[in-house]
Design an enzyme around this catalytic site. Structure first.
Site, PDB file in Angstrom:
ATOM      1  N   SER A  13      39.592  34.558 114.487  1.00 48.07           N
ATOM      2  CA  SER A  13      39.320  34.992 115.865  1.00 48.07           C
ATOM      3  C   SER A  13      39.682  33.903 116.867  1.00 48.07           C
ATOM      4  CB  SER A  13      37.847  35.389 116.014  1.00 48.07           C
ATOM      5  OG  SER A  13      36.991  34.280 115.793  1.00 48.07           O
ATOM      6  N   ARG A  31      42.635  34.957 119.472  1.00 49.79           N
ATOM      7  CA  ARG A  31      42.205  35.099 120.872  1.00 49.79           C
ATOM      8  C   ARG A  31      43.074  34.221 121.774  1.00 49.79           C
ATOM      9  NH1 ARG A  31      37.559  33.675 120.154  1.00 49.79           N
ATOM     10  NH2 ARG A  31      36.449  35.669 120.096  1.00 49.79           N
ATOM     11  N   ASN A  75      46.075  35.970 124.325  1.00 45.10           N
ATOM     12  CA  ASN A  75      45.994  35.851 125.780  1.00 45.10           C
ATOM     13  C   ASN A  75      47.180  35.094 126.363  1.00 45.10           C
ATOM     14  OD1 ASN A  75      43.230  36.841 127.022  1.00 45.10           O
ATOM     15  ND2 ASN A  75      42.744  35.988 125.025  1.00 45.10           N
TER      16      ASN A  75
END
Length: 264
Positions: A201, A205, A209
């Protein structure tokens, strides 16, 4: 036109890759390594220079900026980390500033660095500029974000075993959340998935982004003469995204290492 746009986008999203040995599956992304090392050195040398010139009198602008960052990170660590470890604060500072600098490369207009690299390749090495690839935002490369998250993951495992012992760490994986021997296989699967999900994660993440943001900058650049107003609007939005992603990575690292230090 669509084909030109497609090749333009593909060119800007392709890393400068070098294979190690013939037939080897190991491939180095030279641009990711180069920019990440360069920005790491910028961080180290800048903070070292400020520390050497620090004064108790009226501080300069650079000293004020560095002190604000250090105090911000130190406060975050004190509020979140509940163990005792002198490594956590400098580690958190390094993660925050390094990722912030790598993310900040997203503000550089997407054509500047590839164009300069293409001209160098053409005039210095006789290469076709279209064959020169360089991505200047290291965190848009999944290899970089996973390398960062795996470093955090190894620290989680190390401190979990160091603080709780090998037996305590094994019990944590097998006797939670159902504290009964019959549920050991179920507990192990659940806790293993939870443990592995932490670095995954963290990496995805940050990568997702920044990759999405860079892709939108590239799409804006294909507009042509009318790109500047849209570019600046998206860049203004990234004033929040870029430091926020560095902060989230740092905070989750602190939280995960705090959990690894809990020995009850």
């Amino acid at each position: 036109m669509a084909a030109d746009t497609g090749s333009y986008i593909k060119h800007h999203l392709t890393n400068w890759s070098v294979s190690i040995g013939e037939g080897s599956f190991w491939t180095l992304h030279v641009d990711t390594l180069g920019w990440s090392i360069f920005l790491g050195l910028v961080f180290l040398l800048t903070f070292r220079s400020v520390a050497k010139k620090a004064t108790t009198g009226v501080p300069g602008k650079m000293q004020c900026a560095v002190e604000m960052i250090v105090e911000f990170v130190d406060k975050s660590v004190k509020e979140t980390f509940h163990g005792k470890n002198a490594l956590i604060a400098p580690l958190s500072l390094t993660i925050f500033v390094w990722i912030l600098l790598m993310n900040a490369m997203d503000w550089v207009p997407v054509d500047w660095i590839p164009t300069i690299a293409g001209l160098i390749g053409q005039h210095a090495f006789g290469m076709d500029p279209h064959d020169v690839y360089i991505k200047s935002v290291p965190t848009t490369d999944m290899n970089m974000t996973f390398a960062l998250s795996l470093g955090v993951f190894f620290l989680i495992i190390y401190y979990s075993i160091k603080i709780k012992g090998l037996g305590g760490f094994a019990k944590e994986l097998t006797l939670q959340p159902f504290n009964h021997p019959a549920f050991i296989p179920v507990n192990f699967i659940l806790e293993s998935v939870t443990l592995i999900a932490r670095p995954v994660s963290l990496a995805l993440r940050l990568f997702g982004n920044l990759y999405a943001g860079e892709l939108i900058f590239i799409l804006i650049a294909t507009i042509g003469l009318f790109q500047l107003p849209v570019h600046f609007l998206w860049a203004a939005f990234h004033l929040l995204v870029i430091p926020l992603q560095a902060f989230i990575f740092m905070m989750l690292t602190i939280v995960y290492l705090s959990l690894a230090h809990e020995d009850h």
